[in-house]
Structure formats: C-alpha cells, structure tokens
Design an enzyme around this catalytic site. Structure first.
Site: not given
Ligand SMILES: Cc1ncc(COP(=O)(O)O)c(C=O)c1O
Length: 420
Positions: A136, A213, A216, A239, A377
C-alpha cells in the site's frame, strides 16, 4: 464484560450465526437507492457494532475528560479507560508489555513514525530499505521520504503474475546493506497473504529488523507478535470494526526505547526547561498531545467484540465467503480475477472486459452493492497487472453467502448494460 459482548460470547461456542452478528451492526440495516445495502467494502473500512458506538457515546456522555493530567473523577475515569484500552491491545496481539503499544492515528502514522524515528537517525547513504511490489502507498511513501533525506535506497521484492511474493528474490535482495524490511501481512489490492513468518526469520538471520503492515490482516486472523517475532507491527482500528482515527504501533521495547520521539508537545515529556527536555517513559514518549481517548476506548470495545466471536471462527466464515465468491466470479463471462495467490484473505479484485471499474462501481452502487474501485492506494500493483484499476469486493465477519449472490446478479446487470 458488557451484556452485548456476553451475548456474543454465548454464540461463540455455537454455530456461526451470521444473522445474529449482523444484528449488532446498525449501519447494515439500511437501504441505498431504494434497495438493501450490501456492504462489500470492508478492506477500506468496516462497519461498527453497537458495542463500539455505545462505548464512544458513553465516554462523551459520562467520562469526557483529558487523560493523565487531572485529579478529578472524570479525568481519572478517562485515564483508566485509556490505559485499559492499551492493555486490551497488548493482550489482543500478545505483546510482552503495554509499554510496547503506542496509540497512533492509524497504520499510516505508525509507519511514518518508524520511518522518521527509527529510520532517519540510522540510515546512511547507500543503506537499503527492503519493501515489496505489493505494498500500500502507506508502506512505500514514508520510506521514499526518509530515503530522500538520508540517501538510503529502496529495494523492491517483485511478485508473480498470481500476486505472490517471489521468496527467492526476497532472499537475494536481503543483503549486507539492508537496514530494515517493511512488508504487508496481507495485500489490500489482491488479498495475498505473505509468508511473513519465513520473512521475519530470514531477516533476523541477517540481523535485519522487520516491520509488518498488519492493516489488512488484523481483522481476519489471530496475530501474536511474540510468536511472529517481528520488530514492529502496525494496524488501524477502523479496519477491525473500531473507530477511525485510532491505530497501533507495536514495537519491541528495546527498539522503541532507543528511538527519539516522533513529535514533541504535551504528554510526551518528563521535564521541560528552555535548556532542554527529558522524555516521558514508553509509550508516552511517542504520544505527544491529547490522544484520541474516545477512539482508544472504541478500539477496546471492538477488540472485545471480535475476541468474543473468535478470530478463528471469523477466519473460517470469511474463507467460505472467499471460496464462494472466487468460484462464482471465475465462471463469470468476460471477468478476470486479479490476484490468485494460493493463500488469500477474504477479498476478490477483478476486471471486466470492456467496462471501466468506476462504471462497475456506479452500477453496483445503484443496486445497493458497495465495493471499491480504483488503484486501492497500490499503484505499483496495478502497474504489474497492466490495469489502471480494479473492482474489489472485500468481505467481513457480517457478510453472507446471499450477499455474494446479490453481487453476482448485480454484475450481470453491468454486463447487460455494456454488452447489449
Ligand atoms: C495494507 C494497508 N496498509 C496501510 C493502510 C493505511 O491504513 P490507514 O489509512 O488506516 O492509515 C491500508 C488502508 O487501506 C492498507 O490496506
């Protein structure tokens, strides 16, 4: 334990009753464009159970005060609830200590914190940060910023056309200049589950710390940071059925201890003079300013909620949904699933011949079906598959098999519109 959670605990030993679960989520019981909502955008954010909504309301109605600073009753109650929330996160991911749990805004802020506070002081020209093609943007751009400031270089582990990481390439790229690995546990664009256990071991064999990270992964599987052995783990409350604006950075205590603060201000200091300041102990050193108290309390309620159902049971339910959706969409004329890894979390990304994903999303919306369309993203993933965007249906603990039937029927409507 609240009555709501107790009720859910009672069902945790019984068959997975998705309709009972759905009854806990007010937002699911609405119509959009005159038809019942089918919410399949859980990868972007999840709906909230009543227990989470009420925990936030209770705080604002009864306990609203700033934390750490007051001796009055409300402040003490708010502080206790905030600290309890931290302990609940510690238990949820099995961290060794609550000092290792830093409240942040979300995954994005957690990764930026590590990039700036762990990365920036250590990285030198030519040092390498190893990420993957699946990331992401939140796990790409913070590293680019710190690389630009330090002269470090970003290396990228490629993926296969199924959307799996090339583990051979990972091992090859993990070299003497690698200073940090940062990888998602589950890809938000494809659903691929990465072999993080082996990745952590391989990184540690080279003496390299690793950030996971978990944005998900956290709603779909039990995470045990001690068993994994990762150095940092980041996730977002929203999430995992919690509020927006609250997230978690887990870090091993020795690493967090050695890192300078990310931001300065109130709460994060022990003593301030004009000559200099001393930092508060962990984790407050990283929590400058008034924190998101209501968010932390809501996250606590969300954790209680998913724990009461049981992440293993949630994973099993969602796996059934994934299998059904994959099978239905694999047979759909003119539709191609993007991302066919052997191990996937419960989401399906796809493209349809001759129809732009945004048009798919709009037509589905008019039939009540909420999906995400776009690059998610994760532009480098789109580039790999040579598509500008995909449509993504992502499932949560409250989705049903009937909702997948609705999705498929709605996609037939899309086809009718475009292939008349
Ligand atoms: C794999 C992953 N990393 C990071 C993020 C970023 O999360 P946040 O926007 O809640 O900071 C997301 C959000 O969709 C994500 O799916």
């Amino acid at each position: 334990m609240s009555a709501d959670v107790a009720a859910t605990v009672a069902i945790s030993t019984a068959r997975y009753d998705v309709h009972k679960v759905r009854a806990d989520f007010p937002a699911l019981h609405q119509s959009v464009h005159g038809v019942p909502l089918v919410y399949l955008d859980n990868g972007a954010t999840t709906q909230k159970p009543r227990a989470v909504i009420e925990a936030g309301t209770r705080f604002y109605e009864r306990d609203c005060a700033n934390v750490h600073r007051g001796v009055h009753a409300l402040s003490e109650r708010a502080t206790r609830a905030y600290n309890d929330a931290r302990t609940s996160v510690q238990r949820f991911i099995n961290a060794a200590s609550s000092r290792e749990i830093v409240f942040v805004r979300g995954t994005t802020e957690a990764i930026n914190l590590v990039a700036q506070s762990y990365g920036r002081p250590r990285l030198r020209e030519g040092d390498e940060i190893l990420i993957t093609e699946l990331e992401h943007h939140a796990n790409i751009v913070p590293w680019q910023l710190v690389a630009r400031e330090t002269g470090a270089v970003i290396k990228v582990v490629p993926i296969t056309d199924e959307g799996e990481l090339r583990f051979d390439e990972y091992l090859r790229l993990l070299g003497p200049r690698t200073r940090l690995v940062a990888v998602s546990q589950v890809s938000n664009a494809l659903g691929t589950v990465n072999p993080i256990r082996s990745m952590i071991d391989a990184a540690h064999d080279q003496g390299v710390p690793i950030l996971i990270d978990g944005a998900q992964a956290i709603p779909h599987r039990q995470v045990d940071v001690q068993a994994l052995g990762c150095d940092f783990y980041a996730f977002s409350g929203h999430k995992v059925y919690g509020p927006t604006g609250i997230g978690v950075l887990y870090g091993k205590e020795a690493l967090l201890d050695a890192m300078p603060p990310y931001q300065g201000g109130g709460e994060m200091i022990r003593r301030v003079t004009f000559q200099g300041s001393q930092w508060a102990p962990l984790p407050l050193k990283f929590e400058a300013g008034t924190p998101n108290v209501a968010g932390a309390i809501g996250l606590h309620a969300a954790i209680d909620y998913v724990r009461a159902i049981g992440l293993d049971r949630i994973a099993e339910h969602e796996h059934g949904l994934l299998e059904k959706a994959t099978s239905a969409l694999s047979d759909f004329p003119g539709l191609r699933i993007v991302g066919t890894a052997r191990e996937k979390a419960s989401l399906v990304s796809f493209v349809m011949e001759g129809v732009h994903p945004h048009d798919i999303g709009t037509i589905l919306d008019h039939q009540g079906v909420a999906v995400r369309t776009g690059h998610h993203c994760a532009m480098p993933v789109m580039e790999h598959f040579k598509v500008p965007a995909t449509t993504r249906a992502s499932f949560g603990l409250y989705n049903t098999e009937e909702e997948i039937d609705v999705l498929v029927a709605a996609l037939h409507k899309v086809r009718e519109v475009f292939h008349r």
